[in-house]
Design a protein around this motif. Structure first.
Motif, mmCIF file in Angstrom:
data_model
loop_
_atom_site.group_PDB
_atom_site.id
_atom_site.type_symbol
_atom_site.label_atom_id
_atom_site.label_comp_id
_atom_site.label_asym_id
_atom_site.label_seq_id
_atom_site.Cartn_x
_atom_site.Cartn_y
_atom_site.Cartn_z
ATOM 1 N N ILE A 228 4.163 -11.955 -2.162
ATOM 2 C CA ILE A 228 3.665 -10.590 -2.027
ATOM 3 C C ILE A 228 4.628 -9.597 -2.662
ATOM 4 C CG2 ILE A 228 3.111 -8.755 -0.374
ATOM 5 C CD1 ILE A 228 2.042 -10.814 1.516
ATOM 6 N N ILE A 229 4.069 -8.639 -3.390
ATOM 7 C CA ILE A 229 4.825 -7.497 -3.917
ATOM 8 C C ILE A 229 4.390 -6.262 -3.136
ATOM 9 C CG2 ILE A 229 5.181 -5.983 -5.908
ATOM 10 C CD1 ILE A 229 4.841 -8.414 -7.706
ATOM 11 N N VAL A 230 5.366 -5.517 -2.630
ATOM 12 C CA VAL A 230 5.088 -4.294 -1.875
ATOM 13 C C VAL A 230 5.589 -3.103 -2.678
ATOM 14 C CG1 VAL A 230 5.517 -3.009 0.251
ATOM 15 C CG2 VAL A 230 5.258 -5.496 0.334
ATOM 16 N N GLN A 231 4.688 -2.181 -2.991
ATOM 17 C CA GLN A 231 5.065 -0.967 -3.712
ATOM 18 C C GLN A 231 5.131 0.172 -2.694
ATOM 19 O OE1 GLN A 231 2.736 1.845 -4.526
ATOM 20 N NE2 GLN A 231 4.450 2.911 -5.465
ATOM 21 N N GLY A 232 6.344 0.668 -2.453
ATOM 22 C CA GLY A 232 6.562 1.668 -1.413
ATOM 23 C C GLY A 232 7.285 1.036 -0.243
ATOM 24 N N PHE A 233 8.330 1.714 0.235
ATOM 25 C CA PHE A 233 9.127 1.140 1.318
ATOM 26 C C PHE A 233 9.409 2.192 2.387
ATOM 27 C CE2 PHE A 233 12.961 -1.509 2.690
ATOM 28 C CZ PHE A 233 12.182 -2.567 3.127
ATOM 29 N N GLY A 234 8.394 3.032 2.615
ATOM 30 C CA GLY A 234 8.462 3.988 3.716
ATOM 31 C C GLY A 234 7.969 3.334 4.987
ATOM 32 N N ASN A 235 7.419 4.126 5.869
ATOM 33 C CA ASN A 235 6.970 3.598 7.157
ATOM 34 C C ASN A 235 5.969 2.464 6.992
ATOM 35 O OD1 ASN A 235 4.687 3.796 9.428
ATOM 36 N ND2 ASN A 235 6.634 4.351 10.361
ATOM 37 N N VAL A 236 4.942 2.669 6.173
ATOM 38 C CA VAL A 236 3.880 1.667 6.028
ATOM 39 C C VAL A 236 4.378 0.427 5.300
ATOM 40 C CG1 VAL A 236 1.566 1.203 5.137
ATOM 41 C CG2 VAL A 236 2.122 3.462 6.065
#
Length: 473
Positions: A228-236
């Protein structure tokens, strides 16, 4: 106005996606425009004295639908927020609530500000003033319009807003329900902070329970081991990545932020990456992965699942031809533009839409709102009763069989559900039921080819039925 390379605004992109569902539905003339239009939009500008000078701040609150009350939606603090973006997000909230059967209308708010430019005390003054403007004009009320956290806001800001409303309307016994996403000590709910990320997790779990759906996406087995690649590392993004890696055994091979990305084909330790980001101000220097400056290119790497979890319009017609994920789960609002969506679908890439995937936040906000109105925490009445009943069942089984129940079974049966257990159960059920309905309508309607159109078909059908029942048309 938030624009994408094709020239469409965020609002227009959302409307075009809804139009695909409207073309399938047989609705009376004009109903489509009635459904897509915002009911009301408030713009406020107010002065605040900051460091011996006066600054004027501009904010908006859009109400898309009041077919159910209150209207629900977050407030974001960002420099790029504008009225059209707020209207688009309010519309998404209406559809989102309908898809997961939350009895709210859709609303959204935004303040044009960069929170990083102000101290905590200055932000408190600004937030309280914005809350006063909203409340005085009828756009903040536990019965009619209930905000929640969004980009640039969190529990702290919600506590300030709730306290401001309380002092404006001390006679309102339900004042604490005027916002959700509050600190637990001030009427918040266990599990609300990670609710949107956990909703992403539950959405993917449910998708992988459907063999035909996952096979169609080119995936097999369960979530364990999926890249999995996650774009964005804020709360969500953080909570989705953490929960999926810790509880489902996936490999988070890349995490993308606006200033770069981490990449490790063997998987990234999410907690360590999170700690490094906050202690060093970014990803550079993190020992557990390779740092790459061009985060946009990382999003085009081969993977099983891509989770865009930051802002809108990160996948456009420019990079859509290069995306190599088999499945995209939209954890952000509007991360794929209308043109990009068309390109991705033509390439056979499966997309689970934002109006479903990131609905976990509003589901748990609904639970928090109910808790605030009832003035009692979930489980307070029945928890010990359930524990005692479990013990009686265990005792009966042991007396009947003459055998001792294993400790792991005993501990599970003797446990009464606490508030967080009940919140997770309710969220899991909501995400499961919604995806099952989306899959069902997609199977029954030959003209519906993708999950987004199926989701909007369900949402618009419910809205049209509600308007018809109310005599609007």
């Amino acid at each position: 106005m938030t624009e994408v390379p094709g020239g469409l605004s965020f609002r227009q992109s959302v409307d075009h996606m809804v139009d695909r569902a409207l073309q399938i539905l047989d609705l009376p003339p004009g109903v489509d425009n009635a459904i897509k239009s915002c009911t009301s939009v408030l713009q406020v500008s107010f002065p605040v004295k900051i460091r011996d000078r006066i600054e004027v701040f501009t904010g908006w609150r859009a109400v898309h639908s009041i077919h159910r009350l209150p209207s629900k939606g977050g407030i974001r603090f960002a420099e790029n927020v504008d009225q059209m973006e707020v209207e688009a997000l309010a519309a998404l909230m209406t559809y989102k609530c309908a898809i997961v059967d939350v009895p709210f209308g859709g609303s959204k708010g935004g303040l044009h500000i960069n929170p990083e430019n102000y101290t905590r005390d200055e932000l408190q003054i600004i937030t309280r003033r914005f809350a006063r403007e909203l409340a005085n004009k009828g756009f903040l009320n536990p019965a009619t319009n209930v905000p929640a956290p969004d980009v640039g806001t969190g529990q702290r800001e919600m506590a300030w807003i709730a306290d401001t409303y309380k002092h404006l309307y001390p006679e309102d016994i339900n004042y604490v329900a005027c916002v959700t996403g509050k600190p637990v000590a001030h009427g918040g709910l266990q599990g609300r902070t990670e609710a949107t990320g956990r909703g992403v997790q539950f959405a993917l779990r449910e998708f992988f329970r459907h063999k035909e759906e996952r096979n169609e996406a080119g995936l097999d087995g369960d979530l364990e081991g999926k890249r999995i690649i996650v774009q964005g590392f804020g709360n969500v993004g953080y909570h989705a990545a953490r929960l999926l890696s810790e509880e489902d055994g996936v490999k988070i091979i890349a995490i993308i932020k606006h200033d770069g990305a981490l990449f490790n084909p063997d998987g990234i330790h999410i907690e360590e990456a999170f700690y490094h980001k906050y202690s060093h101000g970014g990803f550079q220097g993190f020992a557990g992965a390779e740092f790459l400056e061009d985060g946009a290119k990382v999003m085009e790497m081969e993977c099983d699942i891509l989770i865009p979890a930051a802002v809108e319009a990160v996948i456009t017609e420019d990079n859509a031809p290069n995306i190599q994920a088999k499945l995209i789960a939209e954890a952000a609002n509007g991360p794929i533009t209308f043109e990009a969506d068309r390109i991705l679908r033509s390439r056979g890439i499966t997309i689970l839409p934002d109006a479903y995937v990131n609905a976990g936040g509003v589901v748990v906000s609904y639970f928090e709102w109910i808790r605030n109105l009832t003035h009692i925490r979930f489980g307070r009445l029945e928890r010990r009763y359930d524990e005692n009943r479990g013990r009686h069942i265990l005792q009966a089984l042991e007396d009947t069989n003459g055998r001792t129940i294993p400790e792991w079974i005993r501990s599970e049966l003797e446990k009464g559900a606490n508030e967080e257990d009940l919140v997770r159960s309710g969220l899991d059920d909501s995400m499961r039921q919604a995806l099952q309905e989306i899959i069902d309508i997609r199977c029954r309607k030959e003209e519906i080819e993708d999950y987004r159109t199926a989701a909007y078909y369900i949402a618009v059908s419910k809205l049209a039925r509600s308007y018809q029942d109310l005599g609007v048309f």
